[in-house]
Write a protein that holds these residues in place. Sequence first.
Motif, PDB file in Angstrom:
ATOM      1  N   ALA A 174      22.653 -27.125 -17.748  1.00  0.00           N
ATOM      2  CA  ALA A 174      21.664 -26.397 -18.548  1.00  0.00           C
ATOM      3  C   ALA A 174      20.256 -26.545 -17.977  1.00  0.00           C
ATOM      4  O   ALA A 174      19.440 -25.631 -18.085  1.00  0.00           O
ATOM      5  N   ASP A 175      19.972 -27.686 -17.331  1.00  0.00           N
ATOM      6  CA  ASP A 175      18.637 -27.903 -16.752  1.00  0.00           C
ATOM      7  C   ASP A 175      18.525 -27.393 -15.314  1.00  0.00           C
ATOM      8  O   ASP A 175      17.536 -27.638 -14.642  1.00  0.00           O
ATOM      9  N   GLY A 176      19.570 -26.707 -14.828  1.00  0.00           N
ATOM     10  CA  GLY A 176      19.530 -26.104 -13.500  1.00  0.00           C
ATOM     11  C   GLY A 176      20.179 -26.913 -12.393  1.00  0.00           C
ATOM     12  O   GLY A 176      20.302 -26.429 -11.260  1.00  0.00           O
ATOM     13  N   ARG A 177      20.569 -28.165 -12.675  1.00  0.00           N
ATOM     14  CA  ARG A 177      21.217 -28.972 -11.632  1.00  0.00           C
ATOM     15  C   ARG A 177      22.494 -28.309 -11.147  1.00  0.00           C
ATOM     16  O   ARG A 177      23.187 -27.652 -11.908  1.00  0.00           O
ATOM     17  N   ARG A 178      22.772 -28.536  -9.864  1.00  0.00           N
ATOM     18  CA  ARG A 178      23.975 -28.011  -9.220  1.00  0.00           C
ATOM     19  C   ARG A 178      24.601 -29.139  -8.411  1.00  0.00           C
ATOM     20  O   ARG A 178      23.966 -30.147  -8.148  1.00  0.00           O
ATOM     21  N   PRO A 179      25.853 -28.969  -7.970  1.00  0.00           N
ATOM     22  CA  PRO A 179      26.440 -29.968  -7.065  1.00  0.00           C
ATOM     23  C   PRO A 179      25.555 -30.126  -5.825  1.00  0.00           C
ATOM     24  O   PRO A 179      24.884 -29.182  -5.400  1.00  0.00           O
ATOM     25  N   VAL A 180      25.563 -31.332  -5.258  1.00  0.00           N
ATOM     26  CA  VAL A 180      24.714 -31.622  -4.104  1.00  0.00           C
ATOM     27  C   VAL A 180      25.528 -32.231  -2.970  1.00  0.00           C
ATOM     28  O   VAL A 180      26.602 -32.777  -3.189  1.00  0.00           O
ATOM     29  N   ARG A 181      24.982 -32.141  -1.775  1.00  0.00           N
ATOM     30  CA  ARG A 181      25.564 -32.828  -0.622  1.00  0.00           C
ATOM     31  C   ARG A 181      25.009 -34.235  -0.588  1.00  0.00           C
ATOM     32  O   ARG A 181      23.800 -34.435  -0.682  1.00  0.00           O
ATOM     33  N   ALA A 182      25.909 -35.194  -0.455  1.00  0.00           N
ATOM     34  CA  ALA A 182      25.522 -36.602  -0.465  1.00  0.00           C
ATOM     35  C   ALA A 182      25.916 -37.233   0.858  1.00  0.00           C
ATOM     36  O   ALA A 182      27.094 -37.313   1.180  1.00  0.00           O
ATOM     37  N   GLY A 183      24.920 -37.686   1.607  1.00  0.00           N
ATOM     38  CA  GLY A 183      25.170 -38.333   2.887  1.00  0.00           C
ATOM     39  C   GLY A 183      25.182 -39.848   2.742  1.00  0.00           C
ATOM     40  O   GLY A 183      25.061 -40.394   1.640  1.00  0.00           O
ATOM     41  N   ALA A 184      25.318 -40.525   3.874  1.00  0.00           N
ATOM     42  CA  ALA A 184      25.361 -41.989   3.899  1.00  0.00           C
ATOM     43  C   ALA A 184      24.166 -42.566   3.148  1.00  0.00           C
ATOM     44  O   ALA A 184      23.032 -42.121   3.342  1.00  0.00           O
ATOM     45  N   GLY A 185      24.451 -43.533   2.270  1.00  0.00           N
ATOM     46  CA  GLY A 185      23.414 -44.162   1.462  1.00  0.00           C
ATOM     47  C   GLY A 185      23.261 -43.543   0.088  1.00  0.00           C
ATOM     48  O   GLY A 185      22.559 -44.091  -0.761  1.00  0.00           O
ATOM     49  N   SER A 186      23.906 -42.408  -0.159  1.00  0.00           N
ATOM     50  CA  SER A 186      23.845 -41.774  -1.475  1.00  0.00           C
ATOM     51  C   SER A 186      24.760 -42.508  -2.444  1.00  0.00           C
ATOM     52  O   SER A 186      25.832 -42.978  -2.073  1.00  0.00           O
ATOM     53  N   CYS A 187      24.323 -42.576  -3.701  1.00  0.00           N
ATOM     54  CA  CYS A 187      25.081 -43.266  -4.736  1.00  0.00           C
ATOM     55  C   CYS A 187      25.184 -42.354  -5.955  1.00  0.00           C
ATOM     56  O   CYS A 187      24.214 -41.688  -6.314  1.00  0.00           O
ATOM     57  N   MET A 188      26.363 -42.323  -6.570  1.00  0.00           N
ATOM     58  CA  MET A 188      26.580 -41.530  -7.780  1.00  0.00           C
ATOM     59  C   MET A 188      27.200 -42.436  -8.838  1.00  0.00           C
ATOM     60  O   MET A 188      28.203 -43.099  -8.581  1.00  0.00           O
ATOM     61  N   PHE A 189      26.596 -42.461 -10.028  1.00  0.00           N
ATOM     62  CA  PHE A 189      27.139 -43.212 -11.155  1.00  0.00           C
ATOM     63  C   PHE A 189      27.660 -42.223 -12.188  1.00  0.00           C
ATOM     64  O   PHE A 189      26.987 -41.227 -12.483  1.00  0.00           O
ATOM     65  N   VAL A 190      28.839 -42.511 -12.753  1.00  0.00           N
ATOM     66  CA  VAL A 190      29.469 -41.613 -13.716  1.00  0.00           C
ATOM     67  C   VAL A 190      29.849 -42.406 -14.967  1.00  0.00           C
ATOM     68  O   VAL A 190      30.768 -43.227 -14.930  1.00  0.00           O
ATOM     69  N   PRO A 191      29.151 -42.159 -16.090  1.00  0.00           N
ATOM     70  CA  PRO A 191      29.524 -42.835 -17.335  1.00  0.00           C
ATOM     71  C   PRO A 191      30.743 -42.161 -17.977  1.00  0.00           C
ATOM     72  O   PRO A 191      31.066 -41.022 -17.624  1.00  0.00           O
ATOM     73  N   PRO A 192      31.410 -42.839 -18.909  1.00  0.00           N
ATOM     74  CA  PRO A 192      32.526 -42.206 -19.610  1.00  0.00           C
ATOM     75  C   PRO A 192      32.077 -40.886 -20.249  1.00  0.00           C
ATOM     76  O   PRO A 192      30.964 -40.773 -20.758  1.00  0.00           O
ATOM     77  N   GLY A 193      32.942 -39.879 -20.178  1.00  0.00           N
ATOM     78  CA  GLY A 193      32.658 -38.581 -20.785  1.00  0.00           C
ATOM     79  C   GLY A 193      31.924 -37.599 -19.898  1.00  0.00           C
ATOM     80  O   GLY A 193      31.734 -36.443 -20.276  1.00  0.00           O
ATOM     81  N   CYS A 194      31.502 -38.008 -18.701  1.00  0.00           N
ATOM     82  CA  CYS A 194      30.739 -37.134 -17.799  1.00  0.00           C
ATOM     83  C   CYS A 194      31.673 -36.457 -16.795  1.00  0.00           C
ATOM     84  O   CYS A 194      32.332 -37.141 -16.003  1.00  0.00           O
ATOM     85  N   PRO A 195      31.738 -35.123 -16.775  1.00  0.00           N
ATOM     86  CA  PRO A 195      32.520 -34.452 -15.732  1.00  0.00           C
ATOM     87  C   PRO A 195      31.960 -34.807 -14.356  1.00  0.00           C
ATOM     88  O   PRO A 195      30.741 -34.886 -14.174  1.00  0.00           O
ATOM     89  N   HIS A 196      32.862 -35.016 -13.401  1.00  0.00           N
ATOM     90  CA  HIS A 196      32.428 -35.364 -12.048  1.00  0.00           C
ATOM     91  C   HIS A 196      33.489 -34.932 -11.041  1.00  0.00           C
ATOM     92  O   HIS A 196      34.640 -34.691 -11.400  1.00  0.00           O
ATOM     93  N   ALA A 197      33.059 -34.837  -9.792  1.00  0.00           N
ATOM     94  CA  ALA A 197      33.948 -34.426  -8.710  1.00  0.00           C
ATOM     95  C   ALA A 197      33.317 -34.801  -7.386  1.00  0.00           C
ATOM     96  O   ALA A 197      32.111 -35.031  -7.299  1.00  0.00           O
ATOM     97  N   PHE A 198      34.151 -34.844  -6.349  1.00  0.00           N
ATOM     98  CA  PHE A 198      33.651 -34.959  -4.983  1.00  0.00           C
ATOM     99  C   PHE A 198      34.643 -34.264  -4.065  1.00  0.00           C
ATOM    100  O   PHE A 198      35.828 -34.173  -4.360  1.00  0.00           O
ATOM    101  N   SER A 199      34.113 -33.756  -2.970  1.00  0.00           N
ATOM    102  CA  SER A 199      34.970 -33.146  -1.953  1.00  0.00           C
ATOM    103  C   SER A 199      34.360 -33.377  -0.583  1.00  0.00           C
ATOM    104  O   SER A 199      33.147 -33.546  -0.451  1.00  0.00           O
ATOM    105  N   ASN A 200      35.235 -33.392   0.414  1.00  0.00           N
ATOM    106  CA  ASN A 200      34.789 -33.505   1.798  1.00  0.00           C
ATOM    107  C   ASN A 200      34.974 -32.135   2.430  1.00  0.00           C
ATOM    108  O   ASN A 200      36.078 -31.749   2.790  1.00  0.00           O
ATOM    109  N   ARG A 201      33.882 -31.406   2.564  1.00  0.00           N
ATOM    110  CA  ARG A 201      33.905 -30.057   3.129  1.00  0.00           C
ATOM    111  C   ARG A 201      33.555 -30.065   4.610  1.00  0.00           C
ATOM    112  O   ARG A 201      33.256 -29.026   5.172  1.00  0.00           O
ATOM    113  N   THR A 202      33.600 -31.246   5.222  1.00  0.00           N
ATOM    114  CA  THR A 202      33.279 -31.342   6.645  1.00  0.00           C
ATOM    115  C   THR A 202      34.574 -31.424   7.454  1.00  0.00           C
ATOM    116  O   THR A 202      35.664 -31.431   6.897  1.00  0.00           O
ATOM    117  N   GLU A 203      34.438 -31.537   8.746  1.00  0.00           N
ATOM    118  CA  GLU A 203      35.608 -31.666   9.621  1.00  0.00           C
ATOM    119  C   GLU A 203      35.881 -33.121  10.004  1.00  0.00           C
ATOM    120  O   GLU A 203      36.773 -33.388  10.798  1.00  0.00           O
TER     121      GLU A 203
END
Length: 179
Positions: A87-116
């Motif tokens: 609702a605030d405009g956030r979108r999925p992001v690319r996360a490189g080395a050193g990036s950290c993601m925290f997910v509390p209970p109830g929060c939709p989340h995902a990750f994918s490797n779209r590289t080669e």
Amino acid sequence: MVDGLIIPPGQGRKFVTRAQEVTFKITGAHARAGSVFEVVVPPGFDVGAHVHSRSEEMFYVLDGELEVLAFEPERRTPDDWRDWRAADGRRPVRAGAGSCMFVPPGCPHAFSNRTESPTRMLFQSAPPPDHERYFEELLEIFDSGGTVDADAVLRLREKYDIDQITPLRYGEPVPAAGS
């Protein structure tokens, strides 16, 4: 007297299959606070958007790049989370080395490797040992030969507090959104 635990590089209980590599570093046998795994995410792997009612997770990218999501979208679509918008405009992001993601209970989340190239991440889940058992059983499904039984994966995810929103996928790298 109580001793700690030191796990050297490359050590831990390792599971390697044709679709994933997971090394258990700290488990429920060692800690009450959480389990810690090193995970190699192969090219083309997409865990699919999902949510846990009890578990919280932390993902830290060690090497490589992942596309990540950790928010409730305005509208959940069942096919692909990469187009979701908060609702605030956030979108999925690319996360490189050193990036950290925290997910509390109830929060939709995902990750994918779209590289080669494979991506290495450190993954922490609490409370233990649910994710340990989940990984063990999931990797058995992946390593059973032939095509992966999607229904078996769905049943397994339901068993371990994983409400799947979009499909888990693995295979050839998929171009990143906007490519």
